[in-house]
Design a protein around this motif. Structure first.
Motif, PDB file in Angstrom:
ATOM      1  N   GLU A 203      24.751 -18.533 -26.089  1.00  0.00           N
ATOM      2  CA  GLU A 203      24.983 -18.141 -27.476  1.00  0.00           C
ATOM      3  C   GLU A 203      26.392 -18.524 -27.926  1.00  0.00           C
ATOM      4  OE1 GLU A 203      24.668 -14.164 -30.349  1.00  0.00           O
ATOM      5  OE2 GLU A 203      24.709 -13.947 -28.168  1.00  0.00           O
ATOM      6  N   ARG A 206      26.381 -22.614 -28.122  1.00  0.00           N
ATOM      7  CA  ARG A 206      25.436 -23.272 -29.033  1.00  0.00           C
ATOM      8  C   ARG A 206      25.252 -22.545 -30.362  1.00  0.00           C
ATOM      9  NH1 ARG A 206      21.433 -26.334 -26.260  1.00  0.00           N
ATOM     10  NH2 ARG A 206      22.291 -27.079 -24.287  1.00  0.00           N
ATOM     11  N   ASP A 209      21.697 -19.094 -33.686  1.00  0.00           N
ATOM     12  CA  ASP A 209      20.428 -19.675 -34.124  1.00  0.00           C
ATOM     13  C   ASP A 209      19.794 -20.522 -33.023  1.00  0.00           C
ATOM     14  OD1 ASP A 209      20.659 -18.458 -36.562  1.00  0.00           O
ATOM     15  OD2 ASP A 209      21.469 -20.223 -37.596  1.00  0.00           O
ATOM     16  N   GLU A 210      20.623 -21.361 -32.372  1.00  0.00           N
ATOM     17  CA  GLU A 210      20.094 -22.201 -31.291  1.00  0.00           C
ATOM     18  C   GLU A 210      19.670 -21.344 -30.102  1.00  0.00           C
ATOM     19  OE1 GLU A 210      18.906 -25.581 -29.231  1.00  0.00           O
ATOM     20  OE2 GLU A 210      19.412 -25.312 -31.351  1.00  0.00           O
ATOM     21  N   MET A 211      20.424 -20.284 -29.842  1.00  0.00           N
ATOM     22  CA  MET A 211      20.062 -19.390 -28.747  1.00  0.00           C
ATOM     23  C   MET A 211      18.713 -18.733 -29.027  1.00  0.00           C
ATOM     24  SD  MET A 211      19.871 -16.062 -27.466  1.00  0.00           S
ATOM     25  CE  MET A 211      20.979 -14.915 -28.279  1.00  0.00           C
ATOM     26  N   ARG A 212      18.516 -18.243 -30.252  1.00  0.00           N
ATOM     27  CA  ARG A 212      17.245 -17.609 -30.607  1.00  0.00           C
ATOM     28  C   ARG A 212      16.089 -18.592 -30.477  1.00  0.00           C
ATOM     29  NH1 ARG A 212      18.903 -14.249 -36.095  1.00  0.00           N
ATOM     30  NH2 ARG A 212      19.732 -12.384 -35.048  1.00  0.00           N
ATOM     31  N   LYS A 213      16.335 -19.832 -30.866  1.00  0.00           N
ATOM     32  CA  LYS A 213      15.290 -20.848 -30.798  1.00  0.00           C
ATOM     33  C   LYS A 213      14.882 -21.110 -29.355  1.00  0.00           C
ATOM     34  CE  LYS A 213      14.428 -25.672 -32.103  1.00  0.00           C
ATOM     35  NZ  LYS A 213      15.024 -26.889 -32.715  1.00  0.00           N
ATOM     36  N   GLN A 214      15.874 -21.346 -28.476  1.00  0.00           N
ATOM     37  CA  GLN A 214      15.523 -21.630 -27.086  1.00  0.00           C
ATOM     38  C   GLN A 214      14.978 -20.389 -26.382  1.00  0.00           C
ATOM     39  OE1 GLN A 214      17.652 -22.806 -23.011  1.00  0.00           O
ATOM     40  NE2 GLN A 214      17.984 -24.355 -24.593  1.00  0.00           N
ATOM     41  N   ASN A 292       6.492 -26.724 -33.885  1.00  0.00           N
ATOM     42  CA  ASN A 292       7.673 -27.004 -33.068  1.00  0.00           C
ATOM     43  C   ASN A 292       7.229 -27.723 -31.795  1.00  0.00           C
ATOM     44  OD1 ASN A 292       9.949 -27.000 -31.438  1.00  0.00           O
ATOM     45  ND2 ASN A 292      10.635 -24.988 -32.156  1.00  0.00           N
ATOM     46  N   ARG A 294       8.820 -28.974 -29.334  1.00  0.00           N
ATOM     47  CA  ARG A 294       9.531 -28.569 -28.114  1.00  0.00           C
ATOM     48  C   ARG A 294       8.907 -27.322 -27.520  1.00  0.00           C
ATOM     49  NH1 ARG A 294      15.739 -28.015 -28.997  1.00  0.00           N
ATOM     50  NH2 ARG A 294      15.564 -27.505 -26.775  1.00  0.00           N
TER      51      ARG A 294
END
Length: 365
Positions: A203, A206, A209-214, A292, A294
């Motif tokens: 978090e 990155r 937002d990126e942490m929540r996504k991954q 998505n 990914r």
């Protein structure tokens, strides 16, 4: 949680052996002078360690430089919860809620934020994963469980005291606990040269937002892992029940076999219920992530990898149950040769040793 005050009354200090100091140096000196004292530094954060009944057994003291547990306190199987004061009550009230566990408080706090404030169990360290996961599985036998594990992906680049590369201990312990208790593992995936080892680090580097996504992608794949593990445990339960039914026993063993059958039936029912719930949640996750690529790829890879692993492992464990152990060649040859204790003519035949009953599945369970 609480913060260590600047001082406590003389009566409390005397009764509980508490000493409060101002600096880390003073804490070191106080512990050296009185090894039995419970030394705390003013301003440190105190994290409670409780059991499933809510009983307080220990405190973890945290500051920016050091973490330690209260002297004389128990840690095994204890935990705290991030996200809600009545988190266990929330989990009790929602049969579809996923049980999420992380290693340290800061990591669990990041995971909780990434999940929209949902409760996350803090196991304190990876060595406590198995005990806490076991207690949670006993309380929530049919729930999907995910371990939001640390991933020290650079551990292999460091050399330990034994001269060997270090292990990725947090991830290893998480997978061991997941295998034992029907859980999945969601760990942050760093770039090869990226620093960090947990979800808090991810978090920080990155962004939220990126942490929540991954985290969402990893949670979806972890639920697949949990479903595969639950199915494996259910298959082992069937094998255990089959062995108990087919194994000839004397009346003295009837109670033991009945207990074994009951355990297998209970485990089978629990894991079947768990599997159904996880499949439903996994389907929701896949439907919600079709846009998505990914996420879809992560889920698909998780399914293929873990189904193959499950089949290989299940074949081995079924073989242990269905095939008797083969006597080593050396022992077999030795058994053929007469020795000094060979039966003499006219002597009664020696009684055969009772055949041991294979319980290979017990170890696998």
């Amino acid at each position: 949680m609480r913060v260590v005050p600047d001082q406590v009354s003389a009566a409390v200090a005397a009764e509980h052996g508490i000493k409060i100091v101002k600096t880390a140096k003073e804490a070191q000196e106080a512990r050296k002078a009185d090894p039995e004292a419970r030394v705390f530094k003013a301003g440190d954060l105190l994290v409670p360690g409780r059991d499933m009944d809510g009983k307080l057994w220990t405190l973890q003291s945290i500051n920016p430089y050091f973490k330690s547990f209260m002297k004389g306190g128990r840690k095994h199987g204890l935990f705290t919860v991030v996200g809600a004061d009545d988190a266990l009550k929330q989990l009790d009230a929602d049969p579809a809620a996923t049980v999420v566990m992380a290693e340290g408080y800061a990591t669990a706090n990041s995971v909780s934020r990434g999940l929209g404030g949902k409760p996350v169990i803090v196991a304190f360290d990876s060595g406590n994963f198995d005990a806490v996961a076991g207690a949670l599985r006993e309380r929530y036998p049919g729930r999907p469980m995910v371990i939001a594990a640390d991933n020290d992906h650079l551990a292999h680049t460091k050399i330990g005291p034994n001269g060997q590369p270090l292990e990725n201990v947090g991830l290893k312990k998480a997978h061991e606990a997941a295998k034992n208790h029907g859980a999945g593992v969601a760990s942050p995936q760093f770039k090869p040269d990226e620093k960090g080892s947990d979800w808090q680090d991810f978090e920080a580097s990155r962004g939220r937002d990126e942490m929540r996504k991954q985290l969402g992608e990893q949670m979806a794949a972890a639920r697949i892992d949990a479903a595969v593990t639950a199915e494996r445990i259910a298959s082992l339960a069937r094998e255990q029940d089959m062995e108990a039914r087919n194994d000839p026993t004397t009346s003295a063993d009837d109670a033991k076999v009945a207990q074994q059958r009951g355990k297998a039936a209970e485990l089978l029912a629990d894991t079947s219920a768990q599997l159904g719930e996880i499949r439903g949640m996994t389907a929701d996750a896949k439907l919600g992530s079709r846009k998505n690529p990914r996420t879809v790829a992560a889920v698909k890879a998780g399914v293929e990898r873990n189904v193959n692993d499950m089949k290989d492992k299940l074949r081995e464990e079924q073989q242990q149950v269905l095939s008797p152990a083969v006597q080593p060649t050396a022992d077999a040859e030795k058994a053929k040769k007469p020795d000094a204790t060979t039966q003499q003519q006219g002597e009664p035949k020696p009684k055969k040793a009772a055949k041991s009953r294979s319980r290979g599945v017990d170890a696998g369970m």
